[in-house]
Design an enzyme around this catalytic site. Structure first.
Site, PDB file in Angstrom:
ATOM      1  CB  SER A   1      -0.970  -0.065   1.187  1.00  0.00           C
ATOM      2  OG  SER A   1      -2.037   0.820   1.024  1.00  0.00           O
TER       3      SER A   1
ATOM      4  CG  ASP B   1      -7.245  -2.937  -3.259  1.00  0.00           C
ATOM      5  OD1 ASP B   1      -7.881  -2.140  -2.531  1.00  0.00           O
ATOM      6  OD2 ASP B   1      -6.027  -3.149  -3.128  1.00  0.00           O
TER       7      ASP B   1
ATOM      8  CG  HIS C   1      -5.593  -2.751   0.455  1.00  0.00           C
ATOM      9  ND1 HIS C   1      -5.323  -2.098  -0.728  1.00  0.00           N
ATOM     10  CD2 HIS C   1      -4.868  -2.107   1.402  1.00  0.00           C
ATOM     11  CE1 HIS C   1      -4.473  -1.109  -0.508  1.00  0.00           C
ATOM     12  NE2 HIS C   1      -4.176  -1.090   0.766  1.00  0.00           N
TER      13      HIS C   1
END
Length: 186
Positions: A72, A135, A163
């Site tokens: 991320s 996601d 995610h």
């Protein structure tokens, strides 16, 4: 020199050993004799580039022997890091290219200028991307596919991983072990 792995978490992850798969990956790599570094990042909520990149360089000692695994915001940090510094390779998980219209993401500074894809590719001997079409935060079409287009990575595209906020991530472990054990290219 044997490569070492540095895990760079996403923003909001303060207790990194208990967040997502980070601590699990650290322990699994260590059990296999692969040097690994996982530390709480400075400014963990906003994940400011101005704090994270110097920390990666000065504290985590990312260099030409390092495989950076970024998740991320940590993926964006890995990409920006490679615009300036050489590393053995980067593995980006749930990476994006814009601030997603979010003020906190915008404050990080990663999205304030164009991505320097050529420099990133030149500074990493390999690039791997993990992404998932489901996601909930990052559109495949608008975000993750743009990373793939820019980086030309070895791509692992899933349809059911969200995610990647699980406690284990076996495909990542297998990939990192393989990359850590490969002979350097001459």
């Amino acid at each position: 020199m044997s490569p070492r792995v540095v895990i760079v978490p996403g923003n909001g992850c303060d207790a990194v050993f208990n967040a997502n798969w980070y601590g699990w990956l650290y322990h699994e790599l260590t059990k296999k004799g692969i040097a690994c570094e996982l530390k709480s990042m400075p400014d963990p909520v906003v994940a400011r580039e101005s704090a994270w990149i110097p920390f990666m360089h000065d504290e985590l000692k990312c260099d030409e022997t390092t495989i950076i695994v970024g998740h991320s915001s940590g993926a964006e940090a890995a990409m920006r890091y490679c615009e300036t510094y050489k590393v053995k390779g980067i593995v980006v998980v749930s990476a994006c290219v814009t601030d997603l219209g979010d003020a906190n993401e915008r404050a990080s500074g990663y999205y304030s200028r164009p991505w320097e894809w050529e420099k990133i590719r030149a500074n990493a001997s390999f690039i791997v991307q993990f992404g998932s079409t489901d996601d909930p935060f990052l559109s495949w079409e608008e975000e993750q596919s743009k990373v793939a287009e820019g980086l030309s990575p070895e791509l692992f595209k899933f349809e059911d991983r969200g995610h990647f906020m699980t406690s284990v991530f076996y495909e990542l472990l297998d990939l990192v072990v393989k990359k850590a054990q490969e002979s350097p290219k001459l």
